[in-house]
Design a protein around this motif. Sequence first.
Motif, short mmCIF file in Angstrom:
data_model
loop_
_atom_site.label_atom_id
_atom_site.label_comp_id
_atom_site.label_asym_id
_atom_site.label_seq_id
_atom_site.Cartn_x
_atom_site.Cartn_y
_atom_site.Cartn_z
N GLU A 15 48.07 51.41 41.01
CA GLU A 15 46.98 51.35 41.99
C GLU A 15 45.63 51.46 41.29
N SER A 16 44.57 51.28 42.06
CA SER A 16 43.18 51.58 41.69
C SER A 16 42.70 50.90 40.40
N PRO A 17 42.96 49.60 40.20
CA PRO A 17 42.46 48.94 38.98
C PRO A 17 40.96 48.69 39.04
N PHE A 18 40.28 48.86 37.90
CA PHE A 18 38.89 48.44 37.79
C PHE A 18 38.63 47.94 36.37
N TRP A 19 37.70 47.00 36.26
CA TRP A 19 37.32 46.43 34.96
C TRP A 19 36.13 47.20 34.42
N HIS A 20 36.29 47.75 33.20
CA HIS A 20 35.21 48.51 32.57
C HIS A 20 34.35 47.55 31.75
N PRO A 21 33.11 47.31 32.17
CA PRO A 21 32.31 46.26 31.53
C PRO A 21 31.86 46.61 30.11
N ILE A 22 31.76 47.88 29.78
CA ILE A 22 31.32 48.27 28.44
C ILE A 22 32.49 48.22 27.45
N GLU A 23 33.65 48.66 27.89
CA GLU A 23 34.82 48.74 27.01
C GLU A 23 35.66 47.46 27.02
N SER A 24 35.40 46.56 27.96
CA SER A 24 36.24 45.35 28.14
C SER A 24 37.71 45.75 28.30
N ARG A 25 37.93 46.76 29.12
CA ARG A 25 39.29 47.24 29.42
C ARG A 25 39.51 47.24 30.93
N LEU A 26 40.78 47.12 31.29
CA LEU A 26 41.19 47.33 32.66
C LEU A 26 41.81 48.72 32.76
N TYR A 27 41.32 49.52 33.70
CA TYR A 27 41.88 50.84 33.99
C TYR A 27 42.63 50.79 35.31
N ALA A 249 42.65 31.85 51.40
CA ALA A 249 43.58 31.65 50.29
C ALA A 249 44.73 32.62 50.45
N ASP A 250 45.93 32.13 50.17
CA ASP A 250 47.16 32.92 50.27
C ASP A 250 47.92 32.68 48.96
N ILE A 251 47.93 33.67 48.09
CA ILE A 251 48.43 33.51 46.72
C ILE A 251 49.72 34.31 46.54
N PRO A 252 50.87 33.65 46.33
CA PRO A 252 52.11 34.38 46.10
C PRO A 252 52.06 35.17 44.79
N VAL A 253 52.70 36.32 44.79
CA VAL A 253 52.76 37.23 43.64
C VAL A 253 54.23 37.50 43.33
N PRO A 254 54.65 37.55 42.05
CA PRO A 254 56.06 37.77 41.71
C PRO A 254 56.48 39.24 41.80
N ALA A 255 56.10 39.89 42.90
CA ALA A 255 56.51 41.26 43.19
C ALA A 255 56.42 41.42 44.70
N GLN A 256 57.43 42.01 45.29
CA GLN A 256 57.43 42.17 46.74
C GLN A 256 56.29 43.07 47.21
N CYS A 257 55.89 44.01 46.34
CA CYS A 257 54.92 45.02 46.76
C CYS A 257 53.69 45.05 45.85
N PRO A 258 52.82 44.04 45.92
CA PRO A 258 51.53 44.17 45.24
C PRO A 258 50.71 45.25 45.93
N THR A 259 49.88 45.96 45.16
CA THR A 259 49.17 47.11 45.73
C THR A 259 47.65 46.97 45.74
N MET A 260 47.07 46.33 44.71
CA MET A 260 45.62 46.15 44.71
C MET A 260 45.20 45.06 43.73
N PRO A 261 44.32 44.15 44.13
CA PRO A 261 43.76 43.16 43.21
C PRO A 261 42.51 43.69 42.53
N CYS A 262 42.20 43.12 41.37
CA CYS A 262 40.95 43.38 40.67
C CYS A 262 40.49 42.08 40.03
N LEU A 263 39.26 41.69 40.30
CA LEU A 263 38.68 40.50 39.69
C LEU A 263 37.88 40.97 38.48
#
Length: 323
Positions: A15-27, A249-263
């Motif tokens: 859960e709770s993904p975010f993109w860190h702009p300084i570190e170029s990491r996904l948390y 837009a309706d985008i299939p995901v290869p998991a029955q239970c996606p929890t949160m998107p992050c762009l």
Amino acid sequence: MDWRPATSEPDQLGESPFWHPIESRLYWVDIAGRALCRLHPASGRAERWAMPSEPGCIAPARTAGQPSGLVIALRDTLYRAKDWGGPLVPVARLPIDPATERANDGKCDALGRFWVGTMHEPAAGPRQPVAALYCVDGRGDGAPLVRRMLDGVATANGLAWSPDGGTLYWVDTPSHTIRAWACDASGEPVGAPRVLHAFAPKPDGWKPGQPGYGGRPDGAAVDAEGHYWCAMYEGGRVLRLSPGGEIVADIPVPAQCPTMPCLGDDGPEGATLFVTSARQGRPADELAREPHSGHLLVAGERLPVAGRPVNWYEEGLLPAGLA
């Protein structure tokens, strides 16, 4: 759209993904696995940091305008961590009973306040609407101010704001309804939330893998064009909705239970779509059909629209113990 798992180790409940702009990491967090996670996509390096209890949500933090680690909601208490793997310092407690309720979805608004929704988590029986949505403001010189903003919630989810800050989106997942709440110029919600989009409830007797159910709204994000992206738990898809509530837009995901998107990972070509997912409590035949369940998933092609920069938790002073 092609997908691949971004890590070799799945989460129990990502859960709770975010993109860190300084570190170029996904948390992100693994709630049931009691861990914070981060990935450096350029190198492929993934890290896990064990937590003493379930982390519902996280956000990057700044003190007096300077980056200063993370704010973390662990079950009933908010903690600050200046460094990855470093000391956890409690800064605020949510007024809940941790035996039956815990922190769940949360994000910061543009003012730097950390909004944390809770969920009812009984030992047995269905979830009841006894949880709430809280706003934690740490911008002063004293202890953060914790305000209850909304009652009558079973599972708070889907927090996101429109680009102009005039609309707060949120979801009570069991209701199968996304709501939009108008905010004034100071970021305060006004009036009653309106329904943005209502989904059909789960049919009686439905089993995973069967047709006839599109899932229920879970975590969310808003893109640079003001569209709302929502993971549909048990629906195996991510939706993009217009500000008016239409599914565009309706985008299939290869998991029955996606929890949160992050762009995340924004660039001139758009953004990379990351999606967390769950495997905790899922049937064995479902996991056999969808072995990527629980993984952080990354789309193989970039989106033509950019995401929005993450909002930081803003503090006036660094908490004692982190200096």
